[in-house]
Design a protein around this motif. Structure first.
Motif, PDB file in Angstrom:
ATOM      1  N   VAL A   1      -0.517 -37.981  20.251  1.00 20.30           N
ATOM      2  CA  VAL A   1      -1.803 -38.674  20.303  1.00 20.30           C
ATOM      3  C   VAL A   1      -2.312 -38.645  21.740  1.00 20.30           C
ATOM      4  O   VAL A   1      -1.624 -39.092  22.670  1.00 20.30           O
ATOM      5  CB  VAL A   1      -1.671 -40.133  19.816  1.00 20.30           C
ATOM      6  CG1 VAL A   1      -3.025 -40.831  19.894  1.00 20.30           C
ATOM      7  CG2 VAL A   1      -1.116 -40.175  18.397  1.00 20.30           C
ATOM      8  N   ASN A   2      -3.497 -38.115  21.930  1.00 16.57           N
ATOM      9  CA  ASN A   2      -4.146 -38.114  23.244  1.00 16.57           C
ATOM     10  C   ASN A   2      -5.057 -39.321  23.364  1.00 16.57           C
ATOM     11  O   ASN A   2      -5.681 -39.742  22.373  1.00 16.57           O
ATOM     12  CB  ASN A   2      -4.942 -36.829  23.461  1.00 16.57           C
ATOM     13  CG  ASN A   2      -4.039 -35.601  23.515  1.00 16.57           C
ATOM     14  OD1 ASN A   2      -2.914 -35.674  24.008  1.00 16.57           O
ATOM     15  ND2 ASN A   2      -4.521 -34.482  22.990  1.00 16.57           N
ATOM     16  N   VAL A   3      -5.115 -39.886  24.585  1.00 18.01           N
ATOM     17  CA  VAL A   3      -5.930 -41.073  24.822  1.00 18.01           C
ATOM     18  C   VAL A   3      -6.920 -40.764  25.932  1.00 18.01           C
ATOM     19  O   VAL A   3      -6.538 -40.244  26.988  1.00 18.01           O
ATOM     20  CB  VAL A   3      -5.059 -42.289  25.208  1.00 18.01           C
ATOM     21  CG1 VAL A   3      -5.916 -43.545  25.243  1.00 18.01           C
ATOM     22  CG2 VAL A   3      -3.913 -42.455  24.232  1.00 18.01           C
ATOM     23  N   TYR A   4      -8.161 -41.098  25.714  1.00 18.73           N
ATOM     24  CA  TYR A   4      -9.212 -40.889  26.706  1.00 18.73           C
ATOM     25  C   TYR A   4      -9.689 -42.249  27.207  1.00 18.73           C
ATOM     26  O   TYR A   4     -10.181 -43.076  26.426  1.00 18.73           O
ATOM     27  CB  TYR A   4     -10.370 -40.094  26.101  1.00 18.73           C
ATOM     28  CG  TYR A   4      -9.951 -38.706  25.655  1.00 18.73           C
ATOM     29  CD1 TYR A   4      -9.837 -37.676  26.568  1.00 18.73           C
ATOM     30  CD2 TYR A   4      -9.641 -38.449  24.316  1.00 18.73           C
ATOM     31  CE1 TYR A   4      -9.437 -36.402  26.170  1.00 18.73           C
ATOM     32  CE2 TYR A   4      -9.249 -37.187  23.903  1.00 18.73           C
ATOM     33  CZ  TYR A   4      -9.142 -36.162  24.838  1.00 18.73           C
ATOM     34  OH  TYR A   4      -8.739 -34.917  24.447  1.00 18.73           O
ATOM     35  N   TYR A   5      -9.478 -42.484  28.521  1.00 19.10           N
ATOM     36  CA  TYR A   5      -9.914 -43.744  29.123  1.00 19.10           C
ATOM     37  C   TYR A   5      -9.962 -43.551  30.638  1.00 19.10           C
ATOM     38  O   TYR A   5      -9.599 -42.497  31.171  1.00 19.10           O
ATOM     39  CB  TYR A   5      -8.970 -44.893  28.747  1.00 19.10           C
ATOM     40  CG  TYR A   5      -7.561 -44.749  29.287  1.00 19.10           C
ATOM     41  CD1 TYR A   5      -7.166 -45.428  30.440  1.00 19.10           C
ATOM     42  CD2 TYR A   5      -6.633 -43.934  28.644  1.00 19.10           C
ATOM     43  CE1 TYR A   5      -5.884 -45.294  30.931  1.00 19.10           C
ATOM     44  CE2 TYR A   5      -5.354 -43.797  29.129  1.00 19.10           C
ATOM     45  CZ  TYR A   5      -4.977 -44.479  30.282  1.00 19.10           C
ATOM     46  OH  TYR A   5      -3.711 -44.337  30.767  1.00 19.10           O
ATOM     47  N   ASP A   6     -10.374 -44.589  31.334  1.00 18.24           N
ATOM     48  CA  ASP A   6     -10.468 -44.557  32.803  1.00 18.24           C
ATOM     49  C   ASP A   6      -9.062 -44.719  33.398  1.00 18.24           C
ATOM     50  O   ASP A   6      -8.593 -45.838  33.636  1.00 18.24           O
ATOM     51  CB  ASP A   6     -11.392 -45.682  33.281  1.00 18.24           C
ATOM     52  CG  ASP A   6     -11.564 -45.685  34.804  1.00 18.24           C
ATOM     53  OD1 ASP A   6     -10.992 -44.795  35.468  1.00 18.24           O
ATOM     54  OD2 ASP A   6     -12.256 -46.582  35.318  1.00 18.24           O
ATOM     55  N   THR A   7      -8.398 -43.600  33.599  1.00 18.99           N
ATOM     56  CA  THR A   7      -6.998 -43.641  34.039  1.00 18.99           C
ATOM     57  C   THR A   7      -6.822 -44.156  35.464  1.00 18.99           C
ATOM     58  O   THR A   7      -5.728 -44.564  35.841  1.00 18.99           O
ATOM     59  CB  THR A   7      -6.374 -42.243  33.929  1.00 18.99           C
ATOM     60  OG1 THR A   7      -7.157 -41.315  34.705  1.00 18.99           O
ATOM     61  CG2 THR A   7      -6.314 -41.784  32.480  1.00 18.99           C
ATOM     62  N   GLU A   8      -7.866 -44.135  36.254  1.00 22.76           N
ATOM     63  CA  GLU A   8      -7.740 -44.590  37.641  1.00 22.76           C
ATOM     64  C   GLU A   8      -7.726 -46.108  37.754  1.00 22.76           C
ATOM     65  O   GLU A   8      -7.107 -46.659  38.660  1.00 22.76           O
ATOM     66  CB  GLU A   8      -8.882 -44.028  38.490  1.00 22.76           C
ATOM     67  CG  GLU A   8      -8.769 -42.521  38.723  1.00 22.76           C
ATOM     68  CD  GLU A   8      -9.805 -42.033  39.713  1.00 22.76           C
ATOM     69  OE1 GLU A   8     -10.547 -42.886  40.258  1.00 22.76           O
ATOM     70  OE2 GLU A   8      -9.863 -40.816  39.942  1.00 22.76           O
ATOM     71  N   ASN A   9      -8.378 -46.776  36.843  1.00 24.22           N
ATOM     72  CA  ASN A   9      -8.543 -48.221  36.974  1.00 24.22           C
ATOM     73  C   ASN A   9      -7.947 -49.028  35.833  1.00 24.22           C
ATOM     74  O   ASN A   9      -7.836 -50.251  35.936  1.00 24.22           O
ATOM     75  CB  ASN A   9     -10.035 -48.570  37.087  1.00 24.22           C
ATOM     76  CG  ASN A   9     -10.674 -47.909  38.291  1.00 24.22           C
ATOM     77  OD1 ASN A   9     -10.237 -48.117  39.417  1.00 24.22           O
ATOM     78  ND2 ASN A   9     -11.707 -47.110  38.044  1.00 24.22           N
ATOM     79  N   LEU A  10      -7.553 -48.340  34.750  1.00 23.31           N
ATOM     80  CA  LEU A  10      -7.082 -49.068  33.586  1.00 23.31           C
ATOM     81  C   LEU A  10      -5.708 -48.550  33.144  1.00 23.31           C
ATOM     82  O   LEU A  10      -5.320 -47.418  33.430  1.00 23.31           O
ATOM     83  CB  LEU A  10      -8.066 -48.928  32.419  1.00 23.31           C
ATOM     84  CG  LEU A  10      -9.482 -49.466  32.630  1.00 23.31           C
ATOM     85  CD1 LEU A  10     -10.329 -49.162  31.399  1.00 23.31           C
ATOM     86  CD2 LEU A  10      -9.471 -50.963  32.922  1.00 23.31           C
ATOM     87  N   VAL A  11      -4.997 -49.414  32.411  1.00 26.09           N
ATOM     88  CA  VAL A  11      -3.731 -49.058  31.774  1.00 26.09           C
ATOM     89  C   VAL A  11      -3.842 -49.437  30.303  1.00 26.09           C
ATOM     90  O   VAL A  11      -4.296 -50.541  29.981  1.00 26.09           O
ATOM     91  CB  VAL A  11      -2.544 -49.795  32.422  1.00 26.09           C
ATOM     92  CG1 VAL A  11      -1.260 -49.516  31.660  1.00 26.09           C
ATOM     93  CG2 VAL A  11      -2.379 -49.370  33.873  1.00 26.09           C
ATOM     94  N   VAL A  12      -3.428 -48.530  29.439  1.00 19.81           N
ATOM     95  CA  VAL A  12      -3.524 -48.770  27.995  1.00 19.81           C
ATOM     96  C   VAL A  12      -2.123 -48.767  27.389  1.00 19.81           C
ATOM     97  O   VAL A  12      -1.318 -47.875  27.664  1.00 19.81           O
ATOM     98  CB  VAL A  12      -4.385 -47.687  27.311  1.00 19.81           C
ATOM     99  CG1 VAL A  12      -4.363 -47.871  25.801  1.00 19.81           C
ATOM    100  CG2 VAL A  12      -5.809 -47.733  27.840  1.00 19.81           C
TER     101      VAL A  12
END
Length: 408
Positions: A52-63
């Motif tokens: 599963v690939n996740v697209y989000y703001d990797t610089e400022n957020l953690v999922v």
């Protein structure tokens, strides 16, 4: 009619009409076959372990909460299903580009899948937690198995390089960090200073591993090892007094040195260890198993037991008679008269090893009284004896009575 058959254009037109008629006939047959009930050419298949690939703001957020893999069931034409199952040329993803901080339920999606296929994802949706990403610096503590240190050695304070790392993760994870450790894995016994790479572990208060990014992931750990042993002589200590008629000739140990283990300051002040031999109980040549005695603070000694070989000489007693009592130290200005013993003869009771006592004669002894610094008058002085070594004696009189007068 024959003329028409001979005409080339007539032949071409006739061939074209026959071709059109043949095509129409075949087409009608295919349409009729389509209307007949034939087995379906569709199928389905389940493909497991699809990442599963996740697209989000990797610089400022953690999922968190996204499964690593999912299962997807596809349905459609057999050729498409089989090709897709073999190539896996599609992507399952979660789009969190517009997600807000906090927990939320999101659907899993699929793209790059043939439009002739229908897909069902398991699970179809998940609850994720979107958190602010933070980075914080922590000190690294070194950890190693102290039982790996060779006996007789001790480990100093471990040194970690670098001794601080940066840890990045969700704020809730960073807040739970209780320990940041670099554990040195070493199977062999340690008897010299060692430096090795160790992976950094991030743990909570219950020693559970936390999901965070550590930079750098590994550090160098140095464990200083010191030698805490020393070789010292084993001293023989005699206890008690030999029985009458017994002389201890020698005591010899089968091991003359011992290795002691203990703290550095104690070792520095320890020069020897000892064995104690109770000579009062020895009547003949014997071999004893004796413990090696150590001082307070020493943790171990090797060997712990030694053999002591004791050789004895049995004593003989005899009387040596007729030894003249001599005068020493009298000034020329005086004359001394021995009043007691009147015969000026002393007898000695002598004891010692038979080999020595048997051959003793009066001339082997010097029996005398010392009149140095004595004036006129009557005096009682101690009788003194000089004689061979390794024998004991006792005069039949301890003192002599004398009279000193001036020399005329």
């Amino acid at each position: 009619m024959d003329k028409l058959m001979d005409n080339r254009w007539f032949i071409k037109i006739l061939a074209l009409l026959l071709a059109i008629l043949l095509y129409s006939t075949v087409s009608n047959k295919e349409n009729k076959l389509t209307d007949i009930n034939v087995p379906s050419n569709t199928t389905s298949a389940t493909i497991k372990d699809i990442p599963v690939n996740v697209y989000y703001d990797t610089e400022n957020l953690v999922v968190s909460g996204i499964p690593n893999t999912v299962a997807i069931t596809i349905k459609g034409p057999i050729t498409h299903v089989q090709s897709t199952k073999a190539l896996k040329n599609f992507e399952v993803y979660v789009d969190l580009t517009d997600a807000k901080i906090g927990k939320q339920k999101v659907k899993l999606k699929v793209k790059d899948l043939s439009d002739k296929l229908k897909a069902t994802i398991n699970p179809a949706s998940v609850t994720v937690n979107v958190q602010e990403k933070i980075t914080k610096e922590f000190k690294v503590e070194a950890e190693f198995n102290a039982s790996q240190v060779e006996e007789g050695y001790s480990a100093g304070q471990p040194v970690v390089e670098p001794n601080k790392v940066k840890i990045t993760g969700a704020k809730s994870v960073i807040d739970r960090i209780a320990f940041v450790k670099a554990t040195l894995e070493e199977k062999s016994k340690l008897k010299e200073t060692i430096t090795k790479e160790a992976r950094v572990q991030v743990l909570d208060k219950d020693l559970n591993k936390l999901d965070a990014v550590v930079a750098p992931e590994t550090v160098k750990v140095t464990i200083p090892i010191k030698n805490n042993s020393k070789i010292v002589p084993i001293n023989i200590i005699k206890k008690g007094t030999p029985q009458d008629g017994i002389t201890i000739d020698s005591i010899d140990l089968d091991v003359k040195e011992a290795t002691i283990i203990g703290p550095e300051d104690i070792l520095k002040d320890t020069e020897s260890v000892r064995v104690e031999v109770d000579v009062s109980k020895i009547t003949e040549n014997t071999t004893l198993n004796l413990p090696v005695i150590i001082s307070n603070g020493i943790t171990k000694v090797t060997p712990q037991m030694v053999k002591a070989t004791v050789l004895v000489k049995k004593q003989e007693e005899k009387t040596v008679s007729g030894i003249p009592l001599k005068i020493q130290g009298l000034s020329d200005s005086y004359i001394a008269e021995i009043n007691d013993p009147a015969n000026q003869i002393i007898n000695l009771i002598v004891n010692g090893p038979s080999s020595m006592v048997d051959g003793l004669r009066p001339e082997d002894f010097n029996v005398y009284i010392d009149l140095s610094n004595l004036d006129e008058g009557s005096h009682e002085v101690n009788i003194q004896v000089d004689g061979p070594a390794n024998v004991n004696w006792k005069p039949n009189k301890a003192t002599a009575k004398i009279t000193i007068t001036k020399n005329a």
